[in-house]
Design a protein around this motif. Sequence first.
Motif, short mmCIF file in Angstrom:
data_model
loop_
_atom_site.label_atom_id
_atom_site.label_comp_id
_atom_site.label_asym_id
_atom_site.label_seq_id
_atom_site.Cartn_x
_atom_site.Cartn_y
_atom_site.Cartn_z
N GLY A 65 24.26 40.03 89.31
CA GLY A 65 25.01 41.23 88.95
C GLY A 65 26.43 40.85 88.57
O GLY A 65 26.91 39.75 88.89
N SER A 66 27.13 41.77 87.89
CA SER A 66 28.52 41.44 87.55
C SER A 66 29.41 41.59 88.78
O SER A 66 30.53 41.10 88.81
CB SER A 66 29.02 42.28 86.38
N TYR A 123 37.74 50.43 88.81
CA TYR A 123 36.43 50.34 89.46
C TYR A 123 36.61 49.92 90.93
O TYR A 123 37.18 48.87 91.23
CB TYR A 123 35.56 49.32 88.69
N SER A 182 38.04 47.49 82.48
CA SER A 182 36.80 47.80 81.79
C SER A 182 37.24 48.52 80.52
O SER A 182 37.71 49.65 80.58
CB SER A 182 36.00 48.71 82.71
N ASP A 229 35.62 43.57 81.95
CA ASP A 229 34.37 44.02 82.56
C ASP A 229 33.59 44.84 81.54
O ASP A 229 33.97 45.96 81.22
CB ASP A 229 34.71 44.86 83.81
N ALA A 279 30.55 46.10 81.74
CA ALA A 279 29.33 46.67 82.36
C ALA A 279 28.71 47.79 81.52
O ALA A 279 27.49 47.93 81.48
CB ALA A 279 29.65 47.17 83.76
N TYR A 280 29.54 48.60 80.84
CA TYR A 280 29.00 49.76 80.10
C TYR A 280 29.04 49.55 78.60
O TYR A 280 28.76 50.48 77.83
CB TYR A 280 29.80 51.03 80.48
N ARG A 312 19.53 42.55 89.80
CA ARG A 312 20.79 41.85 90.03
C ARG A 312 20.99 40.69 89.06
O ARG A 312 21.07 39.52 89.46
CB ARG A 312 20.88 41.33 91.48
#
Length: 405
Positions: A102-103, A128, A173, A206, A208-209, A253
């Motif tokens: 996972g990040s 975050y 992010s 980051d 993530a999205y 993960r």
Amino acid sequence: MELEEMFATRADRLKASEIRELLKLLDQPDIISFAGGIPDPALFPAKAFQAAFAKALDLQHQAKALQYSVSEGYLPLREWLAAHMAGISVPCDVDNILITSGSQQALDYLGKLMLSPGDTALVNWPTYLGALAAFTAYEPRFDRLDLGANHSVSEYGERAEAEGGRVKFAYLSADFSNPTGETVDATGRERLLDMAEALDCAIIEDGAYQALRYDGEAIAPILAIELARTGDLEACRTIYCGSFSKTLSPGLRVGWIVAAKPVISKLVLMKQAADLHSPTINQMAIHGVAERHFDTHVATLCAAYSARRDAMLAALADHMPEGVEWTRPEGGMFIWITLPKGMDGADLLDRAIRDQRVAFVPGGAFFADGSGANTIRLSFSNSDETAIAEGVSRLGAVLRRALSD
Ligand SMILES: Cc1ncc(COP(=O)(O)O)c(C=O)c1O
């Protein structure tokens, strides 16, 4: 003997995450929850994973899938990621990529790699929560990364030195952030690079999205913009963290880091010391599914989540009382609400669950300085349009009641 007395000083700073504690309370069926920022399990590519796991466990692949493996990560997955990163304007070698669990693990490792006690990490107010938790274990001080304000670079540096350390990195992010849903535009990304250069610090981007964009033009990652400036990934100060959690599966993960090779080499040693490697069978399954279905699956997610975002924005326009403001994200999973001054998101949650059976996350936890009490985060990813309309209407009722008291 009190075992607590054996804990290191860093353990003092570890606190239960409000979100995790909350999630435990929210499985009662009558609660409409906008709290957890999690994918909709109905959208998991489960059939594709069944086939990928079956393949990983067949006679030809099982020895590899179940055996110890290299710390860098499963090579075919790193090759797929090198092509994926090239697709978002970050061409790189497999040696620039480390697979992480996972990040979240990436953030922990980067904190461990860069922060000595008293060093400064620049983060957005809000940021975050999991990044604050990961970095906090390494005893930094946090300072506010605010690209809109004209902070002088020397101020950041002087404040960091006064606390006995230096600014080591800026974390953010840039696409559809958690918790605000906001995106940093290309000018903001350029400005951040200028600032990091002047401060001579790293940037942790980051992503993530990143893949979950519903409208508007895609903006190149900060690492891509820096690469265009330097022409050489080895000369870049930006470290990119990616994740399959929001696109394919959080439970497996699997995340990744892209950075200059000396950074990756150190992180590989860190991974060896921490957990040897991320589970090979999970990496094989992610690779199998990504290779065949990544783009089509992301398109499916974007269609579903953008309809939910639209439903939430429409319901907010219908039900929020005057004085309440909210963001209009172009992707991701979150809408961020600012309540009138003096209101408290945590008190409101208490009322919302008790009186109207609707839940969200109070925003204060996302601020490193403990401010932001009058904010809340709503996630639209895990509720259908009907539940969103009903839940936001209930939230409107709670707010009107609170405002009239
Ligand atoms: C901004 C951001 N970064 C990182 C993570 C960690 O995700 P994972 O460890 O599942 O990749 C999350 C999870 O919610 C997140 O919102």
